[in-house]
Design a protein around this motif. Structure first.
Motif, PDB file in Angstrom:
ATOM      1  N   TRP A  30       0.755  -1.074  -0.052  1.00  0.00           N
ATOM      2  CA  TRP A  30       0.104  -0.155   0.196  1.00  0.00           C
ATOM      3  C   TRP A  30       0.703   1.321  -0.062  1.00  0.00           C
ATOM      4  CZ3 TRP A  30      -4.698  -0.697  -1.493  1.00  0.00           C
ATOM      5  CH2 TRP A  30      -5.303  -2.100  -1.369  1.00  0.00           C
ATOM      6  N   TRP A  31       1.740   1.177   0.882  1.00  0.00           N
ATOM      7  CA  TRP A  31       2.768   2.430   0.821  1.00  0.00           C
ATOM      8  C   TRP A  31       3.460   2.724  -0.305  1.00  0.00           C
ATOM      9  CZ3 TRP A  31       3.442   6.997   2.742  1.00  0.00           C
ATOM     10  CH2 TRP A  31       4.744   7.651   2.831  1.00  0.00           C
TER      11      TRP A  31
ATOM     12  N   PHE B  74      -2.125   4.930   4.871  1.00  0.00           N
ATOM     13  CA  PHE B  74      -0.903   3.803   4.425  1.00  0.00           C
ATOM     14  C   PHE B  74       0.327   4.152   5.205  1.00  0.00           C
ATOM     15  CE2 PHE B  74      -3.866   4.322   0.538  1.00  0.00           C
ATOM     16  CZ  PHE B  74      -4.560   3.122   1.047  1.00  0.00           C
TER      17      PHE B  74
END
Length: 135
Positions: free
Chosen positions: A25-26, A46
């Motif tokens: 996600w990041w 995130f």
């Protein structure tokens, strides 16, 4: 509220993993928005291991993921669960769905946090069913 038996069967290629937010996600948020914007997106969703609850599915074969998590800042009067999808390979999108909200100042008034969370999970599972028809 629907029972577990009423819910669609999750495709076997999707694994549930709720212990922590996947690094995917990041990485995808930074690639899509840049690090500074990614840090602020959805109240920092995130950037850190957020408050709970979360529900998350991962498909390692496609490198795709689906996340249900609180997306509003803790100080907001109405809280909301968002549904986020990371399609195969790159990017992510917020799935537009029914609002899965609750009021933390009235914890016993329906919808409660747990009811909103369960409704968001049911909608995410329906999304996985439909998405697998297109992948």
């Amino acid at each position: 509220m629907s029972s577990r038996q009423d819910r669609p069967q999750i495709p076997a290629t999707w694994q549930r993993c709720d212990t922590r937010i996947l690094p995917l996600w990041w990485d995808r948020t930074c690639a899509q928005m840049g690090e500074q914007s990614a840090t602020l997106y959805a109240a920092g969703l995130f950037t850190e291991d957020r408050r709970r609850p979360i529900a998350q599915w991962f498909n390692p074969a496609f490198r795709a993921a689906l996340l249900v998590a609180p997306e509003t800042s803790p100080e907001w009067p109405v809280q909301r669960f968002g549904i986020f999808y990371a399609p195969p390979e790159e990017g992510f999108v917020r799935i537009h769905s029914a609002p899965h909200e609750w009021n933390p100042r009235q914890p016993r008034t329906s919808p409660t946090e747990q009811e909103a969370f369960q409704a968001a999970i049911a909608e995410a599972e329906r999304f996985l069913q439909v998405e697998m028809d297109f992948v």
